[in-house]
Design an enzyme around this catalytic site. Structure first.
Site, PDB file in Angstrom:
ATOM      1  N   LYS A   1       7.392 -26.910 -19.899  1.00  0.00           N
ATOM      2  CA  LYS A   1       6.521 -25.943 -19.140  1.00  0.00           C
ATOM      3  C   LYS A   1       6.128 -24.708 -20.062  1.00  0.00           C
ATOM      4  O   LYS A   1       7.119 -24.040 -20.707  1.00  0.00           O
ATOM      5  CB  LYS A   1       7.257 -25.517 -17.973  1.00  0.00           C
TER       6      LYS A   1
ATOM      7  N   GLU B   1      17.326 -19.076 -26.768  1.00  0.00           N
ATOM      8  CA  GLU B   1      16.857 -18.100 -27.618  1.00  0.00           C
ATOM      9  C   GLU B   1      16.150 -16.966 -27.042  1.00  0.00           C
ATOM     10  O   GLU B   1      15.219 -17.105 -26.578  1.00  0.00           O
ATOM     11  CB  GLU B   1      16.108 -18.568 -29.005  1.00  0.00           C
TER      12      GLU B   1
ATOM     13  N   CYS C   1       9.835 -12.075 -31.661  1.00  0.00           N
ATOM     14  CA  CYS C   1      11.278 -11.824 -31.393  1.00  0.00           C
ATOM     15  C   CYS C   1      12.052 -11.361 -32.685  1.00  0.00           C
ATOM     16  O   CYS C   1      13.073 -10.480 -32.663  1.00  0.00           O
ATOM     17  CB  CYS C   1      12.102 -13.197 -30.856  1.00  0.00           C
TER      18      CYS C   1
ATOM     19  N   GLU D   1      14.874  -3.847 -26.429  1.00  0.00           N
ATOM     20  CA  GLU D   1      13.748  -4.664 -26.831  1.00  0.00           C
ATOM     21  C   GLU D   1      12.296  -4.039 -26.165  1.00  0.00           C
ATOM     22  O   GLU D   1      12.185  -4.073 -25.113  1.00  0.00           O
ATOM     23  CB  GLU D   1      13.830  -6.064 -26.722  1.00  0.00           C
TER      24      GLU D   1
HETATM   25  P1  NAP Z   1       9.876 -14.761 -20.116  1.00  0.00           P
HETATM   26  O1  NAP Z   1       9.224 -13.889 -19.222  1.00  0.00           O
HETATM   27  O2  NAP Z   1      11.505 -14.821 -20.245  1.00  0.00           O
HETATM   28  O3  NAP Z   1       9.450 -16.373 -20.036  1.00  0.00           O
HETATM   29  C1  NAP Z   1       9.791 -17.356 -20.748  1.00  0.00           C
HETATM   30  C2  NAP Z   1       9.375 -18.666 -20.129  1.00  0.00           C
HETATM   31  O4  NAP Z   1      10.430 -18.757 -18.986  1.00  0.00           O
HETATM   32  C3  NAP Z   1       8.083 -18.783 -19.628  1.00  0.00           C
HETATM   33  O5  NAP Z   1       7.559 -20.297 -19.675  1.00  0.00           O
HETATM   34  C4  NAP Z   1       8.318 -18.261 -18.101  1.00  0.00           C
HETATM   35  O6  NAP Z   1       7.437 -18.747 -17.116  1.00  0.00           O
HETATM   36  C5  NAP Z   1       9.667 -19.180 -17.911  1.00  0.00           C
HETATM   37  N1  NAP Z   1      10.437 -18.696 -16.626  1.00  0.00           N
HETATM   38  C6  NAP Z   1      10.354 -17.346 -16.085  1.00  0.00           C
HETATM   39  N2  NAP Z   1      11.295 -17.057 -14.832  1.00  0.00           N
HETATM   40  C7  NAP Z   1      11.782 -18.426 -14.698  1.00  0.00           C
HETATM   41  C8  NAP Z   1      12.790 -19.013 -14.146  1.00  0.00           C
HETATM   42  N3  NAP Z   1      13.480 -18.381 -13.113  1.00  0.00           N
HETATM   43  N4  NAP Z   1      13.376 -20.238 -14.439  1.00  0.00           N
HETATM   44  C9  NAP Z   1      12.770 -21.018 -15.364  1.00  0.00           C
HETATM   45  N5  NAP Z   1      11.899 -20.516 -16.237  1.00  0.00           N
HETATM   46  C10 NAP Z   1      11.292 -19.389 -15.938  1.00  0.00           C
HETATM   47  O7  NAP Z   1       9.590 -14.353 -21.663  1.00  0.00           O
HETATM   48  P2  NAP Z   1       8.155 -14.293 -22.301  1.00  0.00           P
HETATM   49  O8  NAP Z   1       7.645 -12.842 -21.773  1.00  0.00           O
HETATM   50  O9  NAP Z   1       7.407 -15.469 -22.003  1.00  0.00           O
HETATM   51  O10 NAP Z   1       8.391 -13.937 -23.855  1.00  0.00           O
HETATM   52  C11 NAP Z   1       8.804 -12.733 -24.381  1.00  0.00           C
HETATM   53  C12 NAP Z   1      10.413 -13.027 -24.837  1.00  0.00           C
HETATM   54  O11 NAP Z   1      10.845 -14.206 -25.797  1.00  0.00           O
HETATM   55  C13 NAP Z   1      11.023 -11.541 -25.478  1.00  0.00           C
HETATM   56  O12 NAP Z   1      12.101 -10.973 -24.935  1.00  0.00           O
HETATM   57  C14 NAP Z   1      11.125 -12.344 -26.860  1.00  0.00           C
HETATM   58  O13 NAP Z   1      12.236 -11.694 -27.837  1.00  0.00           O
HETATM   59  C15 NAP Z   1      11.815 -13.722 -26.618  1.00  0.00           C
HETATM   60  N6  NAP Z   1      11.508 -14.760 -27.620  1.00  0.00           N
HETATM   61  C16 NAP Z   1      12.609 -15.017 -28.198  1.00  0.00           C
HETATM   62  C17 NAP Z   1      12.443 -15.795 -29.698  1.00  0.00           C
HETATM   63  C18 NAP Z   1      13.520 -16.477 -30.302  1.00  0.00           C
HETATM   64  O14 NAP Z   1      13.512 -17.412 -30.776  1.00  0.00           O
HETATM   65  N7  NAP Z   1      14.657 -15.761 -30.243  1.00  0.00           N
HETATM   66  C19 NAP Z   1      11.111 -16.275 -29.909  1.00  0.00           C
HETATM   67  C20 NAP Z   1       9.996 -15.829 -29.179  1.00  0.00           C
HETATM   68  C21 NAP Z   1      10.161 -15.168 -28.245  1.00  0.00           C
HETATM   69  P3  NAP Z   1       5.880 -17.844 -16.657  1.00  0.00           P
HETATM   70  O15 NAP Z   1       5.435 -17.938 -18.057  1.00  0.00           O
HETATM   71  O16 NAP Z   1       5.319 -18.819 -15.892  1.00  0.00           O
HETATM   72  O17 NAP Z   1       6.671 -16.684 -16.115  1.00  0.00           O
END
Ligand code: NAP
Ligand code: MG
Length: 483
Positions: free
Chosen positions: A175, A250, A284, A385
């Protein structure tokens, strides 16, 4: 007319049972809809999981080298179409076309690397206490795994999860983030074209609460690999471990660069500003704290401000643009709120700080590259962050204080130091609490052949990429064979 894209389930492109779609808007120009995507439901997710379960024994029966060959063919398909895939990445995510091409090329490397892992997926042999006994281990897949990915690296992150999952014999339901589903779809299509058997790889778009939650909650899904925010990640972690599944998360970072008094200042400024601002700070591993020795902080700050102020912001598809937009209005407002918070906390706003307006900007989510000076390590802008083009400069008295400040964070993803002193560089390597450590190189960037991941609240501890990536996607069987 805007095209509508479908889910990929059991080898077929299908509509959601909801009959509804959502739009994938270009963050540089929201009048441009990249495509409509299926607003899938839990029922659709169950269909995808069932298709993956159905394909499981057939995929597992294929040899790892043969599975790897499909990944290698997918790498060639992506390579041949790199320009288009990168262009669509920029259009839906906003990063510059140069960065998008780099990320797409990274996906090619990832599939090539894990294609090779198909020939290296070995176990170990050990001497037995008993004679005439062969004692050895083999790796077996978990079964059906769920992959949930963020929007900021919509090619690289899905690739670095799918490749090790698939080569080690798992079937997959992925997804993608709702803000950037098209790029991931392009990779799914490449894998399908490369000969991935029906049901082995399933792609389904829709909200985290409906689709994501079914994937994380369904007991058939033996492993879940998630990259995203720490709020969502922590919830997924408890949910999956609570039902006895295997989970990898992650999450965020607050990555520091330490600049010592003997550093090559040009280099230190370049890698700090590049690390903080490129991809609009939406990595990230982005640099968000520059911890600078008091003897050079004035000079470093002056040069960093000059460099940030000179950045060309705009639509990433245009030549010469160095920084694109924030992904959406919510993210833009988060960044602007943090800038207000920084000012309220008493940090000194040195450049940037505003939303960009006017022709070329009004239809998108653009913010000026922003640098704060006189930042106190306890301020929110030094602890949380932001995920935007904002750098906080913190002055310190000496190396020891720099280390204390660098480690005074609940995150531990990436960290860098700029120094010519090998002893301090090595003390930094030993003492820094981060999974990725850089000496005289930026906090951003990762090569495919080595492990990637964080410490502390940035990660649940397993590693992605490199040969250890298959550890998460496999379970070990130990065999005692007496002859
Ligand atoms: P996010 O809001 O946590 O969303 C990530 C994924 O999770 C999306 O596909 C989202 O779907 C899904 N999701 C949301 N709520 C969920 C739930 N309750 N159950 C299951 N899945 C759910 O993160 P983002 O805004 O896309 O990305 C930014 C974040 O990613 C930042 O905090 C960044 O630091 C982190 N990141 C970390 C790394 C690493 O390797 N450490 C790499 C890149 C990014 P929807 O989009 O449909 O809401
Ligand atoms: Mg989000």
């Amino acid at each position: 007319m805007t095209e509508t894209f479908r889910n990929y389930i059991g080898g077929n492109w299908v509509d959601s049972v909801s009959g509804e779609t959502f739009a994938d808007l270009n963050p540089a120009d929201t009048s441009d809809n990249v495509g409509n995507f299926q607003a899938s439901t839990a029922e659709d997710a169950r269909a995808a999981i069932a298709a993956a379960e159905d394909a499981r024994s057939r995929w597992r029966a294929m040899s790892p080298p043969a599975r790897g060959e499909i990944l290698a063919r997918a790498a060639r398909v992506i390579e041949a179409d790199l320009g288009r895939i990168a262009g669509e990445l920029t259009r839906e995510e906003g990063k510059t076309i140069g960065e998008a091409k780099g990320e797409t090329a990274r996906a090619v490397q990832i599939f090539d690397y894990f294609a090779g892992e198909g020939r290296r997926l070995g176990g170990e042999t050990a001497p037995s206490e008993f004679g005439r006994t062969l004692l050895y281990t083999i790796r077996e897949p978990l079964g059906t795994v769920g992959l949930i990915t963020p929007w900021n690296f919509p090619v690289a992150i899905p690739a670095w999860k799918m490749a090790p999952a698939l080569v080690s014999g798992n079937t997959v339901v992925i997804k993608p983030a709702s803000a950037a589903p098209k790029t991931t779809l392009n990779i799914i299509a490449a894998l399908a074209e490369a000969g991935m058997p029906a049901g082995v790889l399933n792609y389904i778009t829709g909200s985290g609460s409906a689709v994501g939650n079914e994937i994380t909650g369904n007991p058939v899904v033996k492993g879940v690999s998630f990259t995203g925010s720490d709020t969502v990640g922590c919830g997924i972690y408890s949910q999956v471990t609570g039902r006895g599944g295997k989970v990898q998360c992650e999450m965020g970072g607050k990555n520091p660069v330490i600049v010592l008094e003997d550093a090559d200042l040009d280099k230190a400024v370049n890698l700090s500003i590049m690390g903080a601002m490129w991809s609009t700070g939406q990595k990230c591993t982005a640099t968000s704290r520059a911890i600078v020795h008091k003897d050079v902080v004035e000079e470093f700050t002056a040069r960093a401000v000059k460099s940030a102020a000179a950045i060309t912001v705009g639509n990433g598809l245009q030549e010469g643009v160095q920084v694109g937009p924030s992904i959406d209005e919510t993210q833009l407002n988060t960044v602007l709120d943090y800038i207000e918070t920084g000012k309220d906390e008493g940090a000194r706003l040195l450049t940037g700080g505003n939303r960009l307006t006017g022709p070329g900007f009004d239809q998108g989510w653009f913010v000026e590259p922003t640098v704060f000076g006189d930042v106190d390590p306890g301020m929110r802008i030094a602890q949380e962050e932001i995920f935007g083009p904002v750098l906080a400069i913190i002055a310190v008295d000496d190396f020891e204080e720099a280390m204390k400040v660098a480690n005074a964070s609940r995150f531990g993803l990436s960290a860098a130091i700029c120094t010519r002193d090998i002893t301090r560089a090595m003390e930094f390597v030993e003492g820094i609490e981060a999974g990725l450590v850089h000496v005289n190189s930026p906090t951003v960037g990762a090569e495919v052949q080595v492990p990637f991941g964080g410490m502390k609240d940035s990660s649940t501890g397993t590693r992605e990429q490199g040969s250890v990536a298959v550890d998460f996607y496999t379970q070990i069987k130990t065999v005692y064979l007496e002859y």
